[in-house]
Design a protein around this motif. Structure first.
Motif, mmCIF file in Angstrom:
data_model
loop_
_atom_site.group_PDB
_atom_site.id
_atom_site.type_symbol
_atom_site.label_atom_id
_atom_site.label_comp_id
_atom_site.label_asym_id
_atom_site.label_seq_id
_atom_site.Cartn_x
_atom_site.Cartn_y
_atom_site.Cartn_z
ATOM 1 N N TRP A 31 60.451 52.197 67.525
ATOM 2 C CA TRP A 31 59.132 51.337 68.059
ATOM 3 C C TRP A 31 58.169 52.097 68.775
ATOM 4 O O TRP A 31 56.876 51.854 68.690
ATOM 5 C CB TRP A 31 59.726 50.087 68.987
ATOM 6 N N ASN A 32 58.407 53.159 69.625
ATOM 7 C CA ASN A 32 57.565 53.842 70.421
ATOM 8 C C ASN A 32 56.932 55.087 69.737
ATOM 9 O O ASN A 32 56.090 55.855 70.176
ATOM 10 C CB ASN A 32 58.056 54.300 71.836
ATOM 11 N N ALA A 33 57.531 55.308 68.411
ATOM 12 C CA ALA A 33 56.943 56.275 67.567
ATOM 13 C C ALA A 33 55.644 56.325 67.421
ATOM 14 O O ALA A 33 54.986 55.027 67.069
ATOM 15 C CB ALA A 33 57.892 56.602 66.452
ATOM 16 N N PRO A 34 54.636 57.515 66.980
ATOM 17 C CA PRO A 34 53.428 56.974 66.575
ATOM 18 C C PRO A 34 52.999 56.798 65.221
ATOM 19 O O PRO A 34 53.701 57.138 64.293
ATOM 20 C CB PRO A 34 52.873 58.487 66.780
ATOM 21 N N GLY A 35 52.022 55.670 64.984
ATOM 22 C CA GLY A 35 51.720 55.549 63.568
ATOM 23 C C GLY A 35 52.918 55.370 62.774
ATOM 24 O O GLY A 35 53.747 54.607 62.945
ATOM 25 N N PHE A 36 52.791 56.091 61.522
ATOM 26 C CA PHE A 36 53.727 55.836 60.348
ATOM 27 C C PHE A 36 54.901 56.321 60.808
ATOM 28 O O PHE A 36 56.058 56.075 60.004
ATOM 29 C CB PHE A 36 53.167 56.545 58.945
ATOM 30 N N GLY A 37 55.249 56.963 62.127
ATOM 31 C CA GLY A 37 56.722 57.529 62.328
ATOM 32 C C GLY A 37 57.768 56.173 62.397
ATOM 33 O O GLY A 37 58.781 56.323 62.251
ATOM 34 N N LYS A 38 57.062 54.906 62.633
ATOM 35 C CA LYS A 38 58.104 53.906 62.637
ATOM 36 C C LYS A 38 58.614 53.454 61.220
ATOM 37 O O LYS A 38 59.645 53.173 61.263
ATOM 38 C CB LYS A 38 57.264 52.673 62.931
ATOM 39 N N LEU A 77 52.978 35.848 62.375
ATOM 40 C CA LEU A 77 52.655 37.169 62.654
ATOM 41 C C LEU A 77 53.973 37.969 62.287
ATOM 42 O O LEU A 77 54.004 39.065 61.771
ATOM 43 C CB LEU A 77 52.476 37.836 64.004
ATOM 44 N N ILE A 78 55.157 37.182 62.020
ATOM 45 C CA ILE A 78 56.355 37.957 61.505
ATOM 46 C C ILE A 78 56.536 37.733 59.936
ATOM 47 O O ILE A 78 56.605 36.594 59.558
ATOM 48 C CB ILE A 78 57.424 37.006 62.294
ATOM 49 N N PRO A 79 56.396 38.679 59.300
ATOM 50 C CA PRO A 79 56.621 38.759 57.868
ATOM 51 C C PRO A 79 58.043 37.835 57.375
ATOM 52 O O PRO A 79 59.012 38.143 57.927
ATOM 53 C CB PRO A 79 56.816 40.158 57.437
ATOM 54 N N LYS A 80 57.722 36.940 56.448
ATOM 55 C CA LYS A 80 58.932 36.264 55.991
ATOM 56 C C LYS A 80 59.362 36.473 54.681
ATOM 57 O O LYS A 80 60.359 36.229 54.107
ATOM 58 C CB LYS A 80 58.693 34.776 56.303
ATOM 59 N N ASP A 81 58.477 37.220 53.517
ATOM 60 C CA ASP A 81 58.675 37.124 52.231
ATOM 61 C C ASP A 81 58.956 38.689 52.016
ATOM 62 O O ASP A 81 58.786 38.935 50.589
ATOM 63 C CB ASP A 81 57.277 36.444 51.764
ATOM 64 N N HIS A 82 58.976 39.618 52.766
ATOM 65 C CA HIS A 82 59.185 41.098 52.228
ATOM 66 C C HIS A 82 59.838 41.930 53.240
ATOM 67 O O HIS A 82 59.792 41.528 54.645
ATOM 68 C CB HIS A 82 58.139 41.824 51.903
ATOM 69 N N LEU A 83 60.473 43.045 52.871
ATOM 70 C CA LEU A 83 61.019 43.838 54.003
ATOM 71 C C LEU A 83 60.176 44.765 54.586
ATOM 72 O O LEU A 83 59.226 44.888 54.187
ATOM 73 C CB LEU A 83 62.204 44.842 53.119
ATOM 74 N N PHE A 84 60.781 45.411 55.620
ATOM 75 C CA PHE A 84 59.750 46.287 56.519
ATOM 76 C C PHE A 84 59.418 47.332 55.591
ATOM 77 O O PHE A 84 60.230 48.023 54.847
ATOM 78 C CB PHE A 84 60.431 47.028 57.650
ATOM 79 N N GLY A 85 58.088 47.698 55.509
ATOM 80 C CA GLY A 85 57.603 48.800 54.658
ATOM 81 C C GLY A 85 57.060 48.503 53.279
ATOM 82 O O GLY A 85 56.634 49.206 52.747
ATOM 83 N N ALA A 86 57.441 47.194 52.860
ATOM 84 C CA ALA A 86 57.154 46.757 51.429
ATOM 85 C C ALA A 86 55.692 46.716 51.421
ATOM 86 O O ALA A 86 55.010 46.466 50.276
ATOM 87 C CB ALA A 86 58.051 45.509 50.945
ATOM 88 N N LYS A 87 55.206 45.962 52.509
ATOM 89 C CA LYS A 87 53.628 46.133 52.701
ATOM 90 C C LYS A 87 53.353 46.774 53.883
ATOM 91 O O LYS A 87 54.118 47.320 54.657
ATOM 92 C CB LYS A 87 53.225 44.603 52.978
ATOM 93 N N ARG A 88 51.953 47.045 53.947
ATOM 94 C CA ARG A 88 51.547 48.213 55.047
ATOM 95 C C ARG A 88 51.507 47.410 56.364
ATOM 96 O O ARG A 88 51.042 46.417 56.738
ATOM 97 C CB ARG A 88 49.995 48.510 54.682
ATOM 98 N N PRO A 89 52.561 47.920 57.077
ATOM 99 C CA PRO A 89 52.922 47.306 58.572
ATOM 100 C C PRO A 89 51.711 47.614 59.408
ATOM 101 O O PRO A 89 51.091 48.782 59.234
ATOM 102 C CB PRO A 89 54.053 47.989 59.083
ATOM 103 N N PRO A 90 51.501 46.662 60.233
ATOM 104 C CA PRO A 90 50.184 47.196 61.510
ATOM 105 C C PRO A 90 50.648 48.158 62.537
ATOM 106 O O PRO A 90 51.584 47.612 63.281
ATOM 107 C CB PRO A 90 49.882 45.780 61.915
#
Length: 301
Positions: A31-38, A77-90
């Motif tokens: 969570w504390n990683a920079p940018g795309f590090g998440k 603000l919580i995605p409900k229709d896709h997994l993490f990374g399936a769309k560009r996360p903020p």
């Protein structure tokens, strides 16, 4: 040189190597990683293990709920229709915190669609709001849009605006059979779910080396063979189902363009598979038949 192309060191382990408690502690670090590090510093199986991804999604959901003061806004603000990374996360710093500001609000167009835009603002089904500036972010036609609108035509009547209607067929994400001496780095299947500029640089470097090879060996025509293209497309179609991207929601399948055929538009094998197949081609004489000296006998528009 990491697979993602980002300057982030990967986790170096699979989720099965940690206990549930250790995974939660690891998520705090991510969570504390920079940018795309998440995404790129996460567990190796974050993009292939659905249950693991859902676990991380729940971790993120709780983070959002803890940051955003208004519960209704947090849930939107919580995605409900896709997994993490399936769309560009903020990944922008303080993105979620901005929704706590008195001059910021979130309007769900799924709940209250836009009725009209007028001289003073925007009217939704919930009412009218005044705005001085409106920024339109309307999406894009990923992978094929630019190429199919350019009027690109090749040998034997190939017309990308017609022949790619049911999905693109290419080699390496930058060339295609029946398109002699035509390179389009960054095209369909031209990225592997990582850093796009560095991935495209791999393609450009290879193209430059190929042109030097052509000059040194007296070739004037490059065109991947049908067999080479079919092998590349078989790899794409075989590995695509393993991806976390959804054909119903992802622009990587063309889902954001009405009427567009749903076909996977990334390279699911990533940079590793790109390098493997390009090295295989360039290690053979005349690149396995892709190079020839028949330019004068080729008719291409």
């Amino acid at each position: 040189m990491v697979a993602s192309g980002f300057l982030h060191e990967p986790a170096g382990k699979f989720s099965t190597e940690d206990s549930p408690q250790e995974r939660q502690a690891f998520y705090e670090t991510i969570w504390n990683a920079p940018g795309f590090g998440k995404l790129t510093m996460n567990y190796y199986d974050m993009t292939t293990n659905r249950e693991l991804n859902l676990e991380f999604c729940e971790f993120l959901a709780n983070k959002i709920r803890s940051i955003v003061n208004d519960p209704a806004t947090a849930e939107r603000l919580i995605p409900k229709d896709h997994l993490f990374g399936a769309k560009r996360p903020p990944f922008v710093t303080n993105y979620y915190e901005s929704f706590n500001k008195p001059n910021a609000s979130l309007i769900s167009l799924r709940e209250t669609p836009i009725v009209r835009v007028d001289a003073t603002g925007i009217e939704t089904t919930q009412g009218h709001r005044d705005y001085d500036i409106i920024v339109y972010a309307t999406g894009f036609d990923f992978g094929t849009g630019a190429l199919t609108r350019m009027g690109v035509k090749g040998r034997e009547g190939l017309d990308l605006s017609v022949d790619w209607e049911d999905g693109p067929s290419d080699f390496g994400g930058f060339s295609a059979h029946l398109l002699p001496n035509y390179f389009f780095p960054g095209g369909p299947h031209g990225a592997g779910g990582g850093n796009y500029p560095r991935y495209s640089q791999d393609q450009v470097d290879w193209i430059a080396d190929a042109l030097i090879y052509a000059r040194d060996h007296g070739y004037d025509l490059f065109e991947p063979t049908q067999a080479q293209q079919e092998k590349w497309m078989t790899m794409v179609e075989t590995l695509a189902p393993q991806s976390i991207f959804s054909a119903e929601h992802s622009h990587y399948y063309g889902a954001n363009v009405e009427g567009k055929v749903r076909k996977f538009l990334l390279n699911p094998g990533g940079r590793a598979k790109l390098h493997e197949m390009l090295d295989e081609m360039s290690s053979t004489e005349n690149y396995g038949g892709a190079f020839s000296s028949a330019l004068a006998n080729v008719s291409a528009e």
